[in-house]
Write a protein that holds these residues in place. Structure first.
Motif, short mmCIF file in Angstrom:
data_model
loop_
_atom_site.label_atom_id
_atom_site.label_comp_id
_atom_site.label_asym_id
_atom_site.label_seq_id
_atom_site.Cartn_x
_atom_site.Cartn_y
_atom_site.Cartn_z
N GLY A 188 -65.29 3.34 56.74
CA GLY A 188 -65.22 2.28 55.76
C GLY A 188 -66.60 2.18 55.02
O GLY A 188 -66.69 1.88 53.71
N TRP A 189 -67.47 2.20 55.81
CA TRP A 189 -68.95 2.06 55.27
C TRP A 189 -69.40 3.25 54.23
O TRP A 189 -70.08 2.91 53.32
CB TRP A 189 -70.15 2.14 56.45
CG TRP A 189 -70.32 0.78 57.11
CD1 TRP A 189 -69.51 0.32 58.18
CD2 TRP A 189 -71.10 -0.15 56.80
NE1 TRP A 189 -70.13 -0.87 58.55
CE2 TRP A 189 -70.90 -1.16 57.75
CE3 TRP A 189 -72.07 -0.37 55.88
CZ2 TRP A 189 -71.55 -2.32 57.84
CZ3 TRP A 189 -72.94 -1.65 56.01
CH2 TRP A 189 -72.79 -2.81 56.78
N MET A 190 -68.73 4.31 54.57
CA MET A 190 -68.94 5.39 53.59
C MET A 190 -68.11 5.33 52.36
O MET A 190 -68.91 5.63 51.27
CB MET A 190 -68.53 6.80 54.28
CG MET A 190 -69.46 7.35 55.53
SD MET A 190 -68.77 8.87 56.28
CE MET A 190 -69.05 8.40 58.02
N PRO A 198 -73.11 8.25 45.79
CA PRO A 198 -72.68 9.37 46.37
C PRO A 198 -73.42 10.11 47.56
O PRO A 198 -72.90 10.25 48.75
CB PRO A 198 -71.90 10.46 45.65
CG PRO A 198 -71.80 9.80 44.27
CD PRO A 198 -73.13 8.82 44.09
N LYS A 199 -74.71 10.11 47.34
CA LYS A 199 -75.50 10.90 48.11
C LYS A 199 -75.51 9.91 49.33
O LYS A 199 -75.87 10.50 50.32
CB LYS A 199 -76.87 11.19 47.58
CG LYS A 199 -77.05 12.21 46.38
CD LYS A 199 -78.10 12.66 45.86
CE LYS A 199 -78.29 13.73 44.72
NZ LYS A 199 -79.46 13.98 44.27
N LEU A 200 -75.75 8.73 49.26
CA LEU A 200 -75.80 7.97 50.00
C LEU A 200 -74.62 7.79 51.44
O LEU A 200 -74.92 7.86 52.46
CB LEU A 200 -75.89 6.22 49.66
CG LEU A 200 -76.55 5.10 50.77
CD1 LEU A 200 -77.64 5.75 51.50
CD2 LEU A 200 -76.79 3.97 49.97
N THR A 201 -73.45 8.04 50.87
CA THR A 201 -72.28 8.54 51.58
C THR A 201 -72.43 9.88 52.66
O THR A 201 -72.20 9.59 53.47
CB THR A 201 -70.95 8.75 50.85
OG1 THR A 201 -70.76 7.39 50.19
CG2 THR A 201 -69.96 8.93 51.55
N LEU A 202 -73.01 10.70 51.76
CA LEU A 202 -73.38 12.12 52.71
C LEU A 202 -74.36 11.71 53.60
O LEU A 202 -74.44 12.21 54.60
CB LEU A 202 -73.79 13.07 51.55
CG LEU A 202 -72.88 13.91 50.84
CD1 LEU A 202 -73.32 14.98 50.06
CD2 LEU A 202 -71.61 14.29 51.73
N LEU A 203 -75.42 10.91 53.41
CA LEU A 203 -76.45 10.76 54.44
C LEU A 203 -75.86 10.13 55.45
O LEU A 203 -76.24 10.34 56.64
CB LEU A 203 -77.74 9.88 53.53
CG LEU A 203 -78.67 9.31 54.78
CD1 LEU A 203 -79.68 10.45 55.22
CD2 LEU A 203 -79.63 8.25 53.81
N ASN A 204 -75.00 8.89 55.23
CA ASN A 204 -74.29 8.18 56.18
C ASN A 204 -73.60 9.13 57.03
O ASN A 204 -73.55 8.99 58.43
CB ASN A 204 -73.48 7.15 55.53
CG ASN A 204 -73.04 5.97 56.59
OD1 ASN A 204 -72.84 6.15 57.67
ND2 ASN A 204 -72.52 4.94 56.00
N PHE A 205 -72.83 10.13 56.53
CA PHE A 205 -71.83 10.92 57.10
C PHE A 205 -72.80 11.92 58.23
O PHE A 205 -72.48 12.15 59.03
CB PHE A 205 -71.09 11.72 56.20
CG PHE A 205 -70.50 12.71 56.92
CD1 PHE A 205 -68.98 12.18 57.55
CD2 PHE A 205 -70.57 14.19 57.15
CE1 PHE A 205 -68.26 13.00 58.31
CE2 PHE A 205 -69.86 15.11 57.72
CZ PHE A 205 -68.50 14.62 58.37
#
Length: 346
Positions: A188-190, A198-205
């Motif tokens: 959900g956070w991603m 989008p890069k922040l989503t990858l970092l989170n992942f």
């Protein structure tokens, strides 16, 4: 399982993931997703237990449906625009169908029902693969099509995922189900931030994968499948239980641990996008997840069984995963101070 067979399935997983994340054409991406699905099925059902067979069947049906929707979405887009390129997904209906398909693959609410059941029927190592490696190809597809996605739909699904992931994990006693709801909450956070950064989503992942791998491997090392088993872990491996406490709190997102970094950056980005109410709702809902992480941590470290056994503590075991657990747990606890360098790289 036969080591040669295990090697073939592992290479197939790597191949499927590589094909999906490196493809520009929708059919190639779909092929990679299918190879991934077919490679993980024997790993889920390898114990031949009825629950494992049921989990494999559910996983196959759900993933086949999602893959069919991915193909349908790309064909609809190609029909209207003449483009098979992944980044050229512009038709609104195609975008909607793709968002649904990827949500089914990831296990986002309201398509999350299959994920806890499948994880419960798998072994801990297969559960780790399902929670991390199998989520990477769909996340990359979202990453590549992020400019075309519907922000309102994703925000709604993200808030519901964080809420239900926290809420449904509260009364669980099975460790794998708790980790499944934890995964839904993190996804959900991603997904809320993928349209804006989008890069922040990858970092989170990446950080989520790091912390989840540390927790799963620690559970696997102590052979923990439910909370009652976790309560006896302290007498056998006190050092590992202490480290597990910190890894779980990092997964919950408490400062000054690594897990605080993605949550902090996502809240900051949402505030920049004038979405302070959404950031506040997510922050409050993450308290639900914090409760069951604290419950796991409490069972692992503070609870002692009524009759402490008088056997030797396992200070040293000759398992090859021990070094990996040490590296992963250290990384999942201590990366926050170098966050400026991490954000600069990403």
């Amino acid at each position: 399982m036969n080591p040669q067979a295990k090697l073939i399935f592992s290479i197939s997983l790597l191949l499927g993931t590589t094909i999906t994340i490196s493809s520009n054409h929708w059919v190639m991406a779909w092929t990679g997703l299918e190879i991934n699905t077919l490679a993980i099925l024997p790993l889920i059902s390898k114990s031949h237990h009825p629950r494992a067979i049921e989990a494999a069947t559910k996983y196959f049906l759900v993933q086949a449906t999602a893959s069919a929707l991915v193909l349908f979405s790309s064909m609809t887009n190609a029909w209207h625009t003449g483009q098979w390129d992944i980044t050229q997904l512009t038709h609104p209906t195609s975008c909607l169908i793709l968002t649904t398909a990827i949500s089914i693959k990831l296990g986002l609410v309201p398509f999350h029902f299959w994920f806890p059941e499948v994880l419960q029927g798998s072994s801990l190592i297969t559960g780790l693969l399902l929670s991390t490696a199998m989520k990477f190809p769909p996340i990359t597809l979202l990453f590549m099509t992020s400019s075309s996605l519907n922000p309102t739909l994703l925000m709604t699904m993200a808030i519901l995922s964080v809420a239900l992931g926290g809420w449904m994990g509260l009364n669980q006693t099975q460790v794998r189900k708790i980790m499944a709801f934890s995964s839904i909450s993190h996804l959900g956070w991603m997904s809320i931030i993928i349209v804006y950064n989008p890069k922040l989503t990858l970092l989170n992942f990446y950080l989520y994968t790091l912390m989840t791998a540390a927790v799963f491997l620690a559970f696997n090392s102590t052979k923990t499948l439910k909370l009652s088993t976790l309560m006896t872990a302290w007498t056998k491996t006190p050092s590992l239980s202490g480290i597990l406490l910190l890894a779980l709190l990092s997964l919950a997102g408490l400062p000054p641990l690594t897990g605080f970094l993605p949550k902090w950056l996502i809240i900051q980005e949402l505030t920049k996008q004038d979405m302070a109410p959404a950031a506040m709702i997510l922050s409050l809902l993450s308290l639900l997840s914090l409760f069951f992480y604290l419950r796991l941590a409490y069972c692992a470290t503070i609870t002692l069984p009524p009759h402490t056994t008088n056997h030797m503590k396992q200070w040293h075991t000759n398992k090859p995963t021990n070094i990996l657990i040490a590296i992963l747990t250290t990384a999942s606890i201590t990366l926050l101070p170098i966050s400026p360098m991490i954000t600069a790289i990403v």
